[in-house]
Design a protein around this motif. Structure first.
Motif, PDB file in Angstrom:
ATOM      1  N   LYS A 167      11.525  11.912  -8.186  1.00  7.74           N
ATOM      2  CA  LYS A 167      10.676  11.645  -9.411  1.00  7.74           C
ATOM      3  C   LYS A 167      11.272  10.828 -10.702  1.00  7.74           C
ATOM      4  CE  LYS A 167      10.741  16.443 -10.594  1.00  7.74           C
ATOM      5  NZ  LYS A 167      12.080  16.070 -11.233  1.00  7.74           N
ATOM      6  N   ASP A 168      12.735  11.171 -10.388  1.00  7.91           N
ATOM      7  CA  ASP A 168      13.536  10.565 -11.791  1.00  7.91           C
ATOM      8  C   ASP A 168      13.689   8.896 -11.482  1.00  7.91           C
ATOM      9  OD1 ASP A 168      14.008  13.123 -12.520  1.00  7.91           O
ATOM     10  OD2 ASP A 168      15.812  13.496 -11.554  1.00  7.91           O
ATOM     11  N   ILE A 183       0.742  -1.015  -0.101  1.00  5.89           N
ATOM     12  CA  ILE A 183      -0.089   0.040  -0.101  1.00  5.89           C
ATOM     13  C   ILE A 183       0.938   1.188  -0.071  1.00  5.89           C
ATOM     14  CG2 ILE A 183      -1.787  -1.186   1.173  1.00  5.89           C
ATOM     15  CD1 ILE A 183      -1.153   0.400   3.561  1.00  5.89           C
ATOM     16  N   LYS A 184       2.280   0.996  -0.194  1.00  3.46           N
ATOM     17  CA  LYS A 184       3.252   2.173  -0.270  1.00  3.46           C
ATOM     18  C   LYS A 184       3.130   3.122   1.029  1.00  3.46           C
ATOM     19  CE  LYS A 184       5.149   4.631  -4.401  1.00  3.46           C
ATOM     20  NZ  LYS A 184       4.695   5.369  -5.544  1.00  3.46           N
ATOM     21  N   CYS A 185       3.162   2.377   2.149  1.00  2.00           N
ATOM     22  CA  CYS A 185       2.784   3.260   3.307  1.00  2.00           C
ATOM     23  C   CYS A 185       4.477   3.627   3.644  1.00  2.00           C
ATOM     24  CB  CYS A 185       2.361   2.579   4.449  1.00  2.00           C
ATOM     25  SG  CYS A 185       3.477   1.064   4.963  1.00  2.00           S
ATOM     26  N   ILE A 214       6.354   8.838  -7.978  1.00  2.00           N
ATOM     27  CA  ILE A 214       5.818   9.126  -6.793  1.00  2.00           C
ATOM     28  C   ILE A 214       4.595   9.620  -6.511  1.00  2.00           C
ATOM     29  CG2 ILE A 214       8.321   9.423  -5.858  1.00  2.00           C
ATOM     30  CD1 ILE A 214       7.549  12.502  -6.150  1.00  2.00           C
ATOM     31  N   GLY A 215       4.050   9.036  -5.521  1.00  2.00           N
ATOM     32  CA  GLY A 215       2.811   9.444  -5.186  1.00  2.00           C
ATOM     33  C   GLY A 215       1.578   8.954  -5.705  1.00  2.00           C
ATOM     34  N   SER A 216       2.230   7.743  -6.709  1.00  2.00           N
ATOM     35  CA  SER A 216       1.046   7.068  -7.509  1.00  2.00           C
ATOM     36  C   SER A 216       0.914   5.725  -6.700  1.00  2.00           C
ATOM     37  CB  SER A 216       1.177   6.937  -8.968  1.00  2.00           C
ATOM     38  OG  SER A 216       2.447   6.073  -9.130  1.00  2.00           O
ATOM     39  N   LEU A 217      -0.277   5.210  -6.992  1.00  2.00           N
ATOM     40  CA  LEU A 217      -0.531   3.715  -6.488  1.00  2.00           C
ATOM     41  C   LEU A 217      -1.148   2.870  -7.510  1.00  2.00           C
ATOM     42  CD1 LEU A 217      -2.061   4.292  -2.859  1.00  2.00           C
ATOM     43  CD2 LEU A 217      -0.281   2.970  -3.515  1.00  2.00           C
TER      44      LEU A 217
END
Lengths: 135, 268, 110
Positions: B186-187, B164-166, B191-194
């Protein structure tokens, strides 16, 4: 240097995970999930892991703001409450009680949440009450 | 076991050798990390074997890092198990904590815990309490290695898909001390996406554990999706040993891992 | 003299800066294989860049094998800039190896 850990409960949702906040010289510096808590058993989600961040966020609202001429301007509590009460009464009279909804918060106390639902049901007369922690 | 530790801590605090002792305290029905500063008030000091051995272990080294950075001249005691001691040695070697700022108070893990952890060294070199348990080898790693290649791929894909990318595995990790993390760059990833990029998110973290992972297993315990991360990182430690002939935390603290690769005979 | 057209060349200063993160990122973005080419061992301008690359690739290969991805999808080779024919041979060989392995499981899983 003063360091201590404070046992508390995550305020992000209704699960109520137990966690320790790390306090260093009066500032929150970290979150540690509580291993023995029967709710989360030492686990946290991504929100819970960052729970120490919002407390000291400079973006937090510290005083009432009212939109005047399209701009949010700081006003006194009296002015803000008078304005809110007047507008709520106007809307209720024009469109009925159910045209108003109340959104409560997980980051206030249980008693404050009780008050807002009481206000919604008794004073305004609607059951439209919701909460960000109703996962 | 608690009493022996209490006596030792009391002695250390009263002699003024340490300014505080970072251990575990049972209070309000929960066990959590706590910095004891008064030798006469050690009420609630426990070692973290509440209902079963080692059920309330915390990344004390990670908190110690914060404390010693906040007070660069103070000396602090810390409760260490075998894994924590390995962590301390590695943190000394990589300059994250100064060894003169730490007085470890060691306890040996009971055999049940050593079995469950498959620990290669379930006791610190110097211990105040507990009997050294028998070491165990990595049976979970051997089990995965016995599988066929595509079977392994399906296994890990299924495990990682639960993520769950915690970021809990990284947050709890006492060896994760970078101020900027690749997993939030981000490279290198979305990031921030599930869901998390499968399997690359976890493989990236695994390769970053090379030369760091001291096999404490807190990542496994903290994972809300019960991904067997520990097995993956155990394998990484094995790979490091094959390539660099050292296992983080098992050598002496003065010799950092063999990263000087110039002049070393290459097999490739 | 031509190297296979389905090879995308990314130039870096030194094979020592090819971090395993980059290789994993490339695999995640759909590449079927990654070929890391550095200077001959012992001839590094930065003294130990290619030795680092050798260790990193060797470690990543083992991790890939453990997680069920064929380690043959990753290859490392040492060439100097004066060895164009060797580069063509290595690249062609590698492309053939990858073709035999088929599409990357990371690409076909969805």
């Amino acid at each position: 240097m003063e360091y201590r850990t404070v046992l508390t409960t995550c305020t992000y949702c209704g699960c109520g995970c137990g966690l320790y906040l790390e306090v260093m010289d009066g500032r929150l510096v970290g979150t540690i999930p509580c291993k023995t808590n029967p709710v989360n058993e030492g686990k946290l989600c991504v929100k819970g892991w960052n729970v120490h961040e919002f407390v000291q966020s400079p973006k937090r609202l510290t005083r009432p703001l009212l939109r005047k001429n399209r701009e949010l301007t700081p006003v006194s509590w009296d002015e803000a409450l008078d304005f809110t009460a007047a507008r709520l009464r106007e809307i209720k009279e024009a469109h009925g009680s159910d045209s108003i909804a109340f959104l409560a918060s997980a980051k206030v106390t249980n008693e404050e949440n009780y008050l807002i639902q009481k206000f919604a049901r008794a004073a305004v007369g609607t059951n439209n009450v919701d909460h960000c922690a109703r996962l | 076991m608690d009493d022996k530790i209490k006596m030792k801590v009391q002695e250390l605090l009263q002699s003024g050798k340490i300014k505080g002792f970072l251990g575990l305290r049972e209070r309000h029905g929960q066990v959590g990390p706590y910095l004891f500063t008064d030798g006469d008030d050690l009420e609630g000091l426990v070692v973290g074997d509440r209902f079963k051995p080692g059920d309330s272990r915390y990344p004390l080294n990670k908190q110690l890092m914060k404390i010693t950075r906040g007070d660069p001249s103070g000396c602090y005691g810390v409760l260490v198990r075998g894994c924590d001691e390995r962590g301390l040695k590695t943190l000394f070697g990589s300059g994250q904590i100064k060894s003169e700022q730490v007085v470890p108070v060691g306890i040996a893990c009971p055999q049940d815990l050593a079995d469950a952890c498959e620990c290669l060294k379930p006791y610190p070199d110097e211990r105040v309490a507990g009997e050294a348990a028998e070491p165990r080898s990595f049976a979970t790693v051997a089990k995965v290695e016995a599988m066929e290649l595509d079977e392994r791929f399906r296994l890990w894909l299924a495990e990682f898909s639960k993520c769950i990318k915690c970021y809990g595995c990284r947050n709890i990790c006492p060896m994760c001390y970078c101020s900027e993390c690749t997993l939030e760059n981000k490279d290198f990833g979305d990031i921030g996406s599930l869901p998390a990029e499968n399997p690359v998110f976890h493989l990236t973290r695994a390769i970053h554990m090379a030369g760091r992972c001291i096999d404490c297993g807190l990542c496994n315990e903290v994972c809300p999706a019960d991904i067997p991360l520990r097995t993956l990182y155990k394998k990484i430690a094995d790979i490091v040993e094959e390539e660099f002939h050292c296992r983080p935390g098992y050598g002496s603290p003065e010799t950092p891992p063999g990263l000087n690769i110039r002049g070393e005979e290459l097999k490739h | 003299m031509q190297y296979p057209p389905n090879l995308r060349v990314v130039r870096v200063m030194c094979s020592g800066m090819v971090s395993p993160d980059l290789i994993l990122r490339v695999l995640s973005k759909g590449a079927d294989g990654v070929l890391v080419v550095g200077c001959h061992l012992g001839e590094c301008h930065y003294l130990e860049g290619n030795l680092m690359a050798a260790k990193r690739v060797a470690m990543l290969k083992k991790l890939l094998a453990f997680s069920g991805i064929d380690p043959g999808r990753l290859r490392v080779d040492w060439l100097s800039s004066a060895e164009a024919p060797t580069f063509v041979r290595v690249a062609t060989e590698f492309i053939e190896e990858i073709r035999a392995l088929g599409p990357s499981p990371l690409r076909v899983k969805a």
